[in-house]
Design an enzyme around this catalytic site. Sequence first.
Site, PDB file in Angstrom:
ATOM      1  N   ASP A 169       1.526   5.821 -16.794  1.00 33.15           N
ATOM      2  CA  ASP A 169       1.248   5.611 -15.380  1.00 33.15           C
ATOM      3  C   ASP A 169       0.312   6.692 -14.835  1.00 33.15           C
ATOM      4  OD1 ASP A 169       1.447   4.386 -12.913  1.00 33.15           O
ATOM      5  OD2 ASP A 169       3.234   5.506 -12.337  1.00 33.15           O
ATOM      6  N   GLY A 170      -0.536   6.280 -13.905  1.00 29.92           N
ATOM      7  CA  GLY A 170      -1.369   7.255 -13.200  1.00 29.92           C
ATOM      8  C   GLY A 170      -2.862   7.085 -13.415  1.00 29.92           C
TER       9      GLY A 170
ATOM     10  N   GLY B  36      -4.874   4.843 -12.133  1.00 30.61           N
ATOM     11  CA  GLY B  36      -5.542   4.543 -10.856  1.00 30.61           C
ATOM     12  C   GLY B  36      -5.744   5.810 -10.042  1.00 30.61           C
TER      13      GLY B  36
ATOM     14  N   ARG C 158     -11.034   2.135 -10.221  1.00 30.28           N
ATOM     15  CA  ARG C 158      -9.781   2.168 -10.994  1.00 30.28           C
ATOM     16  C   ARG C 158     -10.022   1.860 -12.471  1.00 30.28           C
ATOM     17  NH1 ARG C 158      -5.035   2.152  -8.330  1.00 30.28           N
ATOM     18  NH2 ARG C 158      -4.039   0.996  -9.993  1.00 30.28           N
TER      19      ARG C 158
ATOM     20  N   ASN D 213       2.413  -6.362 -12.938  1.00 25.33           N
ATOM     21  CA  ASN D 213       1.027  -5.855 -12.796  1.00 25.33           C
ATOM     22  C   ASN D 213       0.016  -6.996 -12.751  1.00 25.33           C
ATOM     23  OD1 ASN D 213       1.430  -2.988 -15.019  1.00 25.33           O
ATOM     24  ND2 ASN D 213       1.639  -3.085 -12.801  1.00 25.33           N
TER      25      ASN D 213
ATOM     26  N   ARG E 299      -2.161  -7.885  -9.749  1.00 20.97           N
ATOM     27  CA  ARG E 299      -3.208  -6.968  -9.239  1.00 20.97           C
ATOM     28  C   ARG E 299      -4.506  -7.732  -8.983  1.00 20.97           C
ATOM     29  NH1 ARG E 299      -2.626  -0.956 -11.856  1.00 20.97           N
ATOM     30  NH2 ARG E 299      -0.448  -0.708 -11.288  1.00 20.97           N
TER      31      ARG E 299
ATOM     32  N   ARG F  77       7.725   9.038 -19.033  1.00 22.89           N
ATOM     33  CA  ARG F  77       6.885   8.410 -18.020  1.00 22.89           C
ATOM     34  C   ARG F  77       5.962   9.470 -17.448  1.00 22.89           C
ATOM     35  NH1 ARG F  77       7.943   4.011 -13.488  1.00 22.89           N
ATOM     36  NH2 ARG F  77       5.873   4.078 -12.562  1.00 22.89           N
TER      37      ARG F  77
ATOM     38  N   ARG G 110      11.087   6.536 -12.273  1.00 28.53           N
ATOM     39  CA  ARG G 110      11.804   5.270 -12.417  1.00 28.53           C
ATOM     40  C   ARG G 110      11.377   4.579 -13.701  1.00 28.53           C
ATOM     41  NH1 ARG G 110       8.868   4.554  -7.355  1.00 28.53           N
ATOM     42  NH2 ARG G 110       6.792   3.761  -7.862  1.00 28.53           N
TER      43      ARG G 110
ATOM     44  N   GLU H  89      16.921   9.438 -24.012  1.00 28.63           N
ATOM     45  CA  GLU H  89      16.655  10.606 -23.180  1.00 28.63           C
ATOM     46  C   GLU H  89      15.416  10.287 -22.351  1.00 28.63           C
ATOM     47  OE1 GLU H  89      18.412  13.424 -22.886  1.00 28.63           O
ATOM     48  OE2 GLU H  89      19.886  12.643 -24.300  1.00 28.63           O
TER      49      GLU H  89
HETATM   50  C1  FPP Z   1      -0.740   2.271 -14.960  1.00 27.57           C
HETATM   51  O1  FPP Z   1      -1.525   3.067 -14.112  1.00 27.57           O
HETATM   52  C2  FPP Z   1      -1.581   1.698 -16.023  1.00 27.57           C
HETATM   53  C3  FPP Z   1      -1.847   0.370 -16.167  1.00 27.57           C
HETATM   54  C4  FPP Z   1      -1.302  -0.664 -15.268  1.00 27.57           C
HETATM   55  C5  FPP Z   1      -2.744  -0.113 -17.248  1.00 27.57           C
HETATM   56  C6  FPP Z   1      -2.654   0.650 -18.529  1.00 27.57           C
HETATM   57  C7  FPP Z   1      -3.803   0.346 -19.369  1.00 27.57           C
HETATM   58  C8  FPP Z   1      -4.293   1.166 -20.321  1.00 27.57           C
HETATM   59  C9  FPP Z   1      -3.710   2.464 -20.692  1.00 27.57           C
HETATM   60  C10 FPP Z   1      -5.538   0.810 -21.046  1.00 27.57           C
HETATM   61  C11 FPP Z   1      -5.550  -0.416 -21.861  1.00 27.57           C
HETATM   62  C12 FPP Z   1      -4.461  -0.537 -22.823  1.00 27.57           C
HETATM   63  C13 FPP Z   1      -4.547  -1.192 -24.021  1.00 27.57           C
HETATM   64  C14 FPP Z   1      -3.314  -1.534 -24.755  1.00 27.57           C
HETATM   65  C15 FPP Z   1      -5.803  -1.606 -24.634  1.00 27.57           C
HETATM   66  P1  FPP Z   1      -1.742   2.601 -12.617  1.00 27.57           P
HETATM   67  O2  FPP Z   1      -2.955   1.769 -12.551  1.00 27.57           O
HETATM   68  O3  FPP Z   1      -0.483   1.951 -12.110  1.00 27.57           O
HETATM   69  O4  FPP Z   1      -1.993   3.972 -11.935  1.00 27.57           O
HETATM   70  P2  FPP Z   1      -1.617   4.405 -10.454  1.00 27.57           P
HETATM   71  O5  FPP Z   1      -0.101   4.384 -10.371  1.00 27.57           O
HETATM   72  O6  FPP Z   1      -2.171   5.768 -10.358  1.00 27.57           O
HETATM   73  O7  FPP Z   1      -2.270   3.420  -9.530  1.00 27.57           O
END
Ligand code: FPP
Length: 225
Positions: free
Chosen positions: A12-13, A15, A25, A60, A63, A173, A179, A192
């Site tokens: 996560d993170g 964006g 993003r 997701n 989005r 995470r 969460r 854990e």
């Molecule tokens: C969460 O960050 C990340 C995602 C929803 C997408 C994850 C995608 C990748 C790591 C790249 C592609 C993966 C593969 C398997 C090829 P967020 O967008 O929710 O970030 P934020 O909470 O800061 O908005």
Amino acid sequence: MSLPRHIAIIMDGNGRWAKKRLLPRAAGHRAGLKRMISLTEHVFERGIGYCTLFALSAENLARPQEELSAIYELFRAYFTGQIPVLREKGIALRVIGDLSLLPADVAALIEENTKKTEGGTRGNLTVAIGYGGRQDILSACNRAVREGREVTAETFGSMLSTGGMPELDLLIRTGKEKRISNFLLYEAAYAELYFSEKLFPDFTARDLDRAIGEYEQRERRYGKV
Ligand code: FPP
């Protein structure tokens, strides 16, 4: 305690990483994918056998189309370019989740190309896409009902999409939130938990080692004294 056998990461993170740099993003997801590749290499180099990554939840998929298109483009690149690399390293790649939620060409590419890594014995990499922990539990329940089967903790675990994998030891995470967000709900019962303030593209192999080091210090009692 010894090295975890199975770790999972909620990536996560991306964006927020992009926003901090005034980038779209999509640039955050690109940086996230680069990080994902280097971290998975590190996991298997350390001798951890199973790594499960949360790439895209079923939720997701609501989005904006522009962001989803950019993520699908990364899926196309990853599930093409990384296949020979993973094969070479003996890593079996699997996807869990509902691929019917993706554009048909992306789903077909994933299904076809992950097969090419079958039989890899050095490590097992699982990427969750269009995945939801509740959905996975419900579909296993419905299957049991349809088949008229009574389930136990063991047989039920084997009916989930992670069936056959060792128990989840460590769930990480990144990105400050604390969460589970519908990831591996059943599997995380005794895992854990480790939460990092770092945004996923900034989470380095050293950060991962720190999480593993902390896991090794913890005492798991499974409800016993
Ligand atoms: C969460 O960050 C990340 C995602 C929803 C997408 C994850 C995608 C990748 C790591 C790249 C592609 C993966 C593969 C398997 C090829 P967020 O967008 O929710 O970030 P934020 O909470 O800061 O908005």
